[in-house]
Design a protein around this motif. Structure first.
Motif, PDB file in Angstrom:
ATOM      1  N   UNK A 135       0.712  -1.437   0.188  1.00 26.82           N
ATOM      2  CA  UNK A 135       0.065  -0.007  -0.171  1.00 26.82           C
ATOM      3  C   UNK A 135       0.869   1.343  -0.034  1.00 26.82           C
ATOM      4  N   UNK A 136       2.077   1.355   0.766  1.00 25.80           N
ATOM      5  CA  UNK A 136       2.940   2.280   0.825  1.00 25.80           C
ATOM      6  C   UNK A 136       3.360   2.823  -0.521  1.00 25.80           C
ATOM      7  N   UNK A 137       3.947   1.570  -1.408  1.00 29.18           N
ATOM      8  CA  UNK A 137       4.407   1.812  -2.511  1.00 29.18           C
ATOM      9  C   UNK A 137       3.558   2.198  -3.589  1.00 29.18           C
ATOM     10  N   UNK A 138       2.479   1.661  -3.577  1.00 27.03           N
ATOM     11  CA  UNK A 138       1.273   1.986  -4.415  1.00 27.03           C
ATOM     12  C   UNK A 138       0.952   3.744  -4.362  1.00 27.03           C
ATOM     13  N   UNK A 139       1.119   4.019  -3.218  1.00 28.77           N
ATOM     14  CA  UNK A 139       0.958   5.620  -2.920  1.00 28.77           C
ATOM     15  C   UNK A 139       2.082   6.365  -3.415  1.00 28.77           C
ATOM     16  N   UNK A 140       3.411   5.625  -3.297  1.00 27.53           N
ATOM     17  CA  UNK A 140       4.550   6.235  -3.632  1.00 27.53           C
ATOM     18  C   UNK A 140       4.785   6.349  -5.189  1.00 27.53           C
ATOM     19  N   UNK A 141       4.156   5.362  -5.956  1.00 24.58           N
ATOM     20  CA  UNK A 141       4.244   5.142  -7.409  1.00 24.58           C
ATOM     21  C   UNK A 141       3.061   5.345  -8.094  1.00 24.58           C
ATOM     22  N   UNK A 142       2.348   6.690  -8.152  1.00 25.56           N
ATOM     23  CA  UNK A 142       1.139   6.783  -8.703  1.00 25.56           C
ATOM     24  C   UNK A 142       0.976   6.176 -10.248  1.00 25.56           C
ATOM     25  N   UNK A 143       2.289   6.239 -10.857  1.00 24.79           N
ATOM     26  CA  UNK A 143       2.250   5.561 -12.117  1.00 24.79           C
ATOM     27  C   UNK A 143       3.171   4.436 -12.034  1.00 24.79           C
ATOM     28  N   UNK A 144       2.706   3.122 -12.598  1.00 20.68           N
ATOM     29  CA  UNK A 144       3.434   1.934 -12.347  1.00 20.68           C
ATOM     30  C   UNK A 144       4.763   2.161 -12.733  1.00 20.68           C
ATOM     31  N   UNK A 145       5.844   1.651 -11.989  1.00 24.43           N
ATOM     32  CA  UNK A 145       7.284   1.688 -12.504  1.00 24.43           C
ATOM     33  C   UNK A 145       7.659   0.232 -12.867  1.00 24.43           C
ATOM     34  N   UNK A 146       8.827   0.280 -13.401  1.00 29.28           N
ATOM     35  CA  UNK A 146       9.708  -1.216 -13.651  1.00 29.28           C
ATOM     36  C   UNK A 146      11.011  -1.205 -12.827  1.00 29.28           C
ATOM     37  N   UNK A 147      11.334  -2.465 -12.518  1.00 31.19           N
ATOM     38  CA  UNK A 147      12.528  -2.505 -11.457  1.00 31.19           C
ATOM     39  C   UNK A 147      13.101  -3.585 -11.983  1.00 31.19           C
ATOM     40  N   UNK A 148      14.516  -3.839 -12.056  1.00 32.37           N
ATOM     41  CA  UNK A 148      15.497  -4.624 -12.389  1.00 32.37           C
ATOM     42  C   UNK A 148      16.515  -4.815 -11.142  1.00 32.37           C
ATOM     43  N   UNK A 149      16.653  -6.107 -10.817  1.00 32.43           N
ATOM     44  CA  UNK A 149      17.652  -6.512  -9.692  1.00 32.43           C
ATOM     45  C   UNK A 149      18.767  -7.009 -10.208  1.00 32.43           C
ATOM     46  N   UNK A 150      20.020  -6.387 -10.023  1.00 31.97           N
ATOM     47  CA  UNK A 150      21.103  -6.650 -10.988  1.00 31.97           C
ATOM     48  C   UNK A 150      22.174  -6.906  -9.978  1.00 31.97           C
ATOM     49  N   UNK A 151      23.096  -8.122 -10.513  1.00 27.29           N
ATOM     50  CA  UNK A 151      24.553  -8.310  -9.659  1.00 27.29           C
ATOM     51  C   UNK A 151      25.690  -8.270 -10.576  1.00 27.29           C
ATOM     52  N   UNK A 152      26.390  -7.161 -10.812  1.00 30.72           N
ATOM     53  CA  UNK A 152      27.218  -7.046 -11.720  1.00 30.72           C
ATOM     54  C   UNK A 152      28.396  -7.773 -11.456  1.00 30.72           C
ATOM     55  N   UNK A 153      28.745  -8.341 -10.225  1.00 29.73           N
ATOM     56  CA  UNK A 153      29.763  -9.038 -10.007  1.00 29.73           C
ATOM     57  C   UNK A 153      29.736 -10.690  -9.875  1.00 29.73           C
ATOM     58  N   UNK A 154      28.408 -11.428  -9.861  1.00 28.12           N
ATOM     59  CA  UNK A 154      28.329 -12.564  -9.793  1.00 28.12           C
ATOM     60  C   UNK A 154      29.075 -13.307 -10.636  1.00 28.12           C
ATOM     61  N   UNK A 155      28.965 -12.923 -12.211  1.00 30.55           N
ATOM     62  CA  UNK A 155      29.777 -13.618 -13.076  1.00 30.55           C
ATOM     63  C   UNK A 155      30.733 -12.594 -13.780  1.00 30.55           C
ATOM     64  N   UNK A 156      31.886 -12.787 -14.013  1.00 28.97           N
ATOM     65  CA  UNK A 156      33.067 -12.181 -14.185  1.00 28.97           C
ATOM     66  C   UNK A 156      32.725 -11.344 -15.779  1.00 28.97           C
ATOM     67  N   UNK A 157      32.167 -11.984 -16.671  1.00 28.31           N
ATOM     68  CA  UNK A 157      31.814 -11.423 -17.908  1.00 28.31           C
ATOM     69  C   UNK A 157      30.459 -10.993 -18.182  1.00 28.31           C
ATOM     70  N   UNK A 158      29.635 -11.206 -17.346  1.00 28.01           N
ATOM     71  CA  UNK A 158      28.272 -10.724 -17.716  1.00 28.01           C
ATOM     72  C   UNK A 158      27.734 -10.325 -16.292  1.00 28.01           C
ATOM     73  N   UNK A 159      26.670  -9.504 -16.438  1.00 32.02           N
ATOM     74  CA  UNK A 159      25.796  -8.931 -15.528  1.00 32.02           C
ATOM     75  C   UNK A 159      24.672  -9.980 -15.294  1.00 32.02           C
TER      76      UNK A 159
END
Length: 616
Positions: free
Chosen positions: A477-501
């Motif tokens: 509910x708190x985030x729905x009030x924060x983002x009146x317009x739906x947003x997209x999110x990507x969770x990334x780990x740049x260091x998990x694999x040496x050659x790729x994200x």
């Protein structure tokens, strides 16, 4: 035969102390992969059956290996191995109950490392232990006990042979190992590949060595050894031709008789009745006298090695009539018990366990009000959000992927909780063990229900689930009030694999559950399609694919300085920050993925997203 002091000490230990087997495993390492083991109160026998690389045993002793290598790691010592090429190894871990190795063994090392004289013999003994390790019935354990002592005997016998042959050059040792294998396996089919594996070289190299030394191929030498033994049997026994044929590796008397006559010019019956002189070993006229003399000399050396190994002095390891316990004795469970159904069958456990050790699910237990007495330090050190839930720090049982069974024994648990089916046989010999595969439960609420039923915390599980639902509703509910317009999110780990994200979906690691399950945030549609198409809950992408799969908000796993990670080849943070909003997630707070950790992560992340954004 004289032993090294370390070998003598090890032999005395196995003759005089009750051994307890803790684990048997097989491991395959990729090129450049590292393997570490040891540093605890247990010891281990290791067989590198193939591969190439370097290893350090103890603090200073370093070796290189190319092919087979046998190693014994004493208690408190450590093995560090780096594989240059793909490497395969066997390991069995053991302890002597009731001894304090730090005090008793501090003055004398029992670390050993050598090239085995008969790889296939040693490999078969380890294969047999590995196959029998998962048999938990009393009769199975009796059989395992016998094969354990036989494996130790083979290991130490070959260590003695290695010490004796140290004066020979490496190529001479290869030839002697191949000859000894021929002599020891006359009654069955022997392939060139087997001989080469035993010798620790390729088939082409072994053939070259035999041609250079004996002017004949390994197969021709093997035939000569068989015919030599056949002559002895014909003169010294009354066995019929079929029996002799089978003893020297021929399926029938006809093929044996044909080879014997081809070698000596007489049939077996004629030779048995005659005193005629025949060529030794069936050598051809083209073979030089010096090559034949070398072959006879080397055969005598190989036979002497086998004879001495069979007539070891009294100090050698013996299989005892009153063998010590290999696994735990039948686990005695005090107090009332009940039976629970698991993937490993029906398991009898305490009605209300009080001393639980876990190798993964610390957050599950803490959510239910249960304080595990032992857990891996790699988990407790990277679970900062759980600090407030501990009454006291649990005992360290090793890394989550390299558990010390000896440390668990010292804790005397009444229940062990594991994610790892392969470790079940080791754990079950210590205490009743439940394999808890949380990712097969169908959601975090089901995980809590199941574990609560198993450990007698059903009411606590139901109460926690009700509370978690309310807290999750408030966060969304708190985030729905924060983002009146739906947003997209990507969770990334740049260091998990040496050659790729690495881009993480609704995964049971690295914050995935908190982002996409608890908070129900949306990922970019392209990333969703990629994960759905692969059937995986994460994707590793290169620079060309990265931008298309980043949402408006990029949640980045952030490592501290102790990880020594200064850059990721495919990760240009400044370029990403110009087009996306970046939020850093401390890795050691977002590593866990259990229901409690995921809820705490979701609450912390909501606070981050709900504050004014500061661009990079």
């Amino acid at each position: 035969m004289r032993n090294t002091p370390s070998a003598d000490r090890l032999i005395r230990d196995w003759n005089g102390l009750p051994a307890r087997l803790l684990d048997v495993r097989f491991k395959r390492l990729e090129a450049d992969e590292r393997f570490r083991f040891g540093g605890s109160s247990s010891a281990a026998f290791v067989l590198v059956s193939s591969g190439k690389g370097h290893l350090t045993l103890g603090k200073e002793t370093a070796y290189s290996f190319d092919g087979a290598y046998a190693i014994h790691i004493s208690c408190r010592s450590e093995l560090a191995l780096i594989a240059e090429h793909e490497t395969e190894l066997y390991l069995f871990d053991y302890t002597f109950p009731g001894t304090n190795c730090m005090n008793e063994y501090s003055k004398e090392s029992a670390d050993l490392a050598f090239a085995p004289s008969d790889l296939l013999e040693l490999k078969r003994s380890f294969d047999l232990l590995l196959a029998q390790w998962h048999g938990l019935k009393t009769l199975d354990q009796l059989r395992l006990r016998s094969h354990l002592y036989e494996s130790v005997h083979i290991f130490l016998k070959q260590q003695q042979e290695s010490e004796k042959n140290k004066t020979a050059n490496p190529e001479d040792r290869r030839v002697l190992r191949a000859l000894r294998y021929m002599i020891g396996h006359l009654s069955r089919t022997v392939t060139l590949a087997e001989l080469a594996e035993t010798a620790g070289c390729g088939t082409r190299r072994l053939s070259q060595l035999f041609r250079e030394r004996f002017e004949r191929s390994p197969l021709q030498v093997l035939i000569g050894i068989r015919m030599r033994q056949a002559k002895k049997d014909l003169k010294s026994t009354s066995a019929n031709l079929q029996q002799i044929a089978e003893q020297v590796g021929y399926a029938n008397a006809y093929s044996f008789s044909r080879q014997f006559k081809q070698s000596f010019g007489l049939s077996p019956e004629q030779y048995r009745r005659s005193d005629a002189s025949v060529h030794r070993l069936g050598e051809s006229d083209s073979t030089s006298a010096s090559a034949s003399a070398r072959l006879l000399s080397d055969l005598q050396a190989a036979e002497n090695i086998g004879h001495e190994a069979a007539c070891l002095p009294a100090a050698e390891v013996r299989t005892k009539h009153s063998s010590p316990p290999i696994g735990a004795p039948d686990v005695i469970i005090p107090g009332p018990t009940r039976t629970v159904s698991t993937v490993m069958g029906n398991i009898e456990i305490p009605d209300r366990p009080r001393r639980i050790v876990t190798d993964w699910s610390i957050g599950h237990l803490l959510a239910l009000g249960e304080q595990p007495i032992g857990a891996p330090s790699t988990l407790t050190d990277n679970a900062g959000l759980l600090d407030a839930y501990w009454n006291a720090a649990p005992a360290d049982i090793g890394r989550h992927n390299e558990i010390s069974y000896a440390r668990i024994i010292e804790l005397e648990p009444d229940l062990i909780l594991t994610w790892n089916r392969e470790a079940y046989a080791s754990y079950a010999r210590i205490a009743p063990t439940l394999v808890f595969e949380s990712d097969h439960c169908g959601g975090m609420e089901n995980e809590m229900h199941r574990l609560g039923q198993w450990i007698g915390r059903k009411k606590e599980a139901e109460a926690w689930i009700r509370q978690a639902r309310l807290r999750t509703y408030n966060l969304r509910s708190r985030l729905a009030a924060r983002f009146a317009k739906p947003a997209t999110f990507t969770l990334a780990d740049p260091y998990w694999c040496d050659a790729q994200v690495t881009l993480i979906g609704n995964a049971a690691y690295r914050g995935g559950r908190a982002v996409y399950d608890r908070l129900n945030l949306s990922s970019p549609s392209s990333l969703g399609r990629m994960l759905a198409g692969s059937g995986q809950d994460y994707a590793r992408v290169g620079e060309s694919e990265l931008e298309a799969n980043l949402g408006e908000w990029v949640l980045v796993m952030n490592y501290d300085a102790s990880h020594n990670l200064t850059s990721a080849p495919q990760w240009n943070r400044e370029a990403v920050a110009r087009r996306h909003r970046i939020v850093d997630l401390p890795w050691n707070r977002y590593f866990q993925s259990d229901p409690l950790s995921s809820l705490l992560q979701a609450e912390e992340l909501t606070q981050m997203l709900d504050r004014p954004f500061s661009p990079f």
